[in-house]
Design a protein around this motif. Structure first.
Motif, short mmCIF file in Angstrom:
data_model
loop_
_atom_site.label_atom_id
_atom_site.label_comp_id
_atom_site.label_asym_id
_atom_site.label_seq_id
_atom_site.Cartn_x
_atom_site.Cartn_y
_atom_site.Cartn_z
N THR A 10 7.14 4.93 1.54
CA THR A 10 5.84 4.69 1.42
C THR A 10 5.10 5.97 1.42
O THR A 10 4.33 6.18 0.66
N GLN A 27 -2.58 2.35 5.87
CA GLN A 27 -2.10 2.07 4.51
C GLN A 27 -0.64 2.17 4.66
O GLN A 27 -0.07 1.35 3.96
N GLU A 30 0.75 -0.82 6.47
CA GLU A 30 0.62 -2.02 5.75
C GLU A 30 1.67 -1.77 4.56
O GLU A 30 2.43 -2.95 4.21
N GLU A 31 1.74 -0.92 3.60
CA GLU A 31 2.58 -0.91 2.72
C GLU A 31 4.06 -0.75 2.84
O GLU A 31 4.93 -1.17 2.03
N SER A 33 5.41 -2.36 5.30
CA SER A 33 5.42 -3.49 6.09
C SER A 33 6.22 -3.47 7.40
O SER A 33 7.33 -4.00 7.68
#
Length: 184
Positions: A10, A27, A30-31, A33
């Motif tokens: 990511t 970010q 979140e991306e 996970s």
């Protein structure tokens, strides 16, 4: 895929697409996970994540170049493969230029570990070219070989920058034509 691999995957994508400073830790979390604690378990700081990213990117770049060259390790092929490989990368990614150059412009500390890794990567590219030039069948003196290696390096770097500025493969496509006339 492990949490560490998801983080690196990511972060690699986001650092390249958005830039290092424009990419926030939240970010990435979140991306990817993952939990925030998971990120900090693997990387104490964002800079540590950047260091890991640069090390992986360098290794992947040279492995990709080696695959591009294939079993033909003639010096001419080694040199011209630099451009073929750049064209391949440009076709696969949303090409925004060399990740190392892009990051060099973003770094505030030119004495830090990341800047050192970027310079070392560029030095390795120069060594790759210099070693190939040394193996060329020519009777040039050492100074001429050094100048040739530098010229090729500047063509590799310059064509990459031009291609990223103009979002066009033409500079990378044109450069090996020039190089071919220099290495005969």
């Amino acid at each position: 895929m492990s949490a560490r691999e998801r983080i690196l995957d990511t972060a690699s994508r986001l650092f390249y697409e958005q830039g290092y400073h424009a990419t926030g830790i939240n970010q990435i979390i979140e991306e990817a996970s993952i939990a925030k604690s998971s990120l900090y378990q693997h990387f104490k700081t964002k800079d540590d994540l950047l260091i890991a990213y640069l090390m992986i990117a360098e290794k992947a770049w040279f492995e990709g170049l080696k695959q591009q060259t294939g079993k033909d390790d003639s010096p001419e092929k080694k040199i011209l493969s630099l451009f073929d490989y750049r064209m391949k990368i440009m076709g696969v990614k949303k090409f925004k230029g060399c990740i190392f150059v892009r990051l060099a412009y973003e770094l505030q500390n030119s004495d830090g570990k990341a800047a050192e890794l970027i310079r070392n990567y560029k030095k390795k590219v120069k060594v790759y070219i210099r070693e190939a030039v040394e193996l060329l069948n020519n009777d040039k003196d050492q100074e001429s070989k050094d100048q040739l290696a530098n010229t090729i390096y500047y063509l590799v770097e310059g064509s990459g920058v031009e291609s990223s500025i103009y979002r066009s493969p033409k500079p990378i496509d044109d450069a090996p034509k020039v190089v071919s006339t220099l290495i005969v």
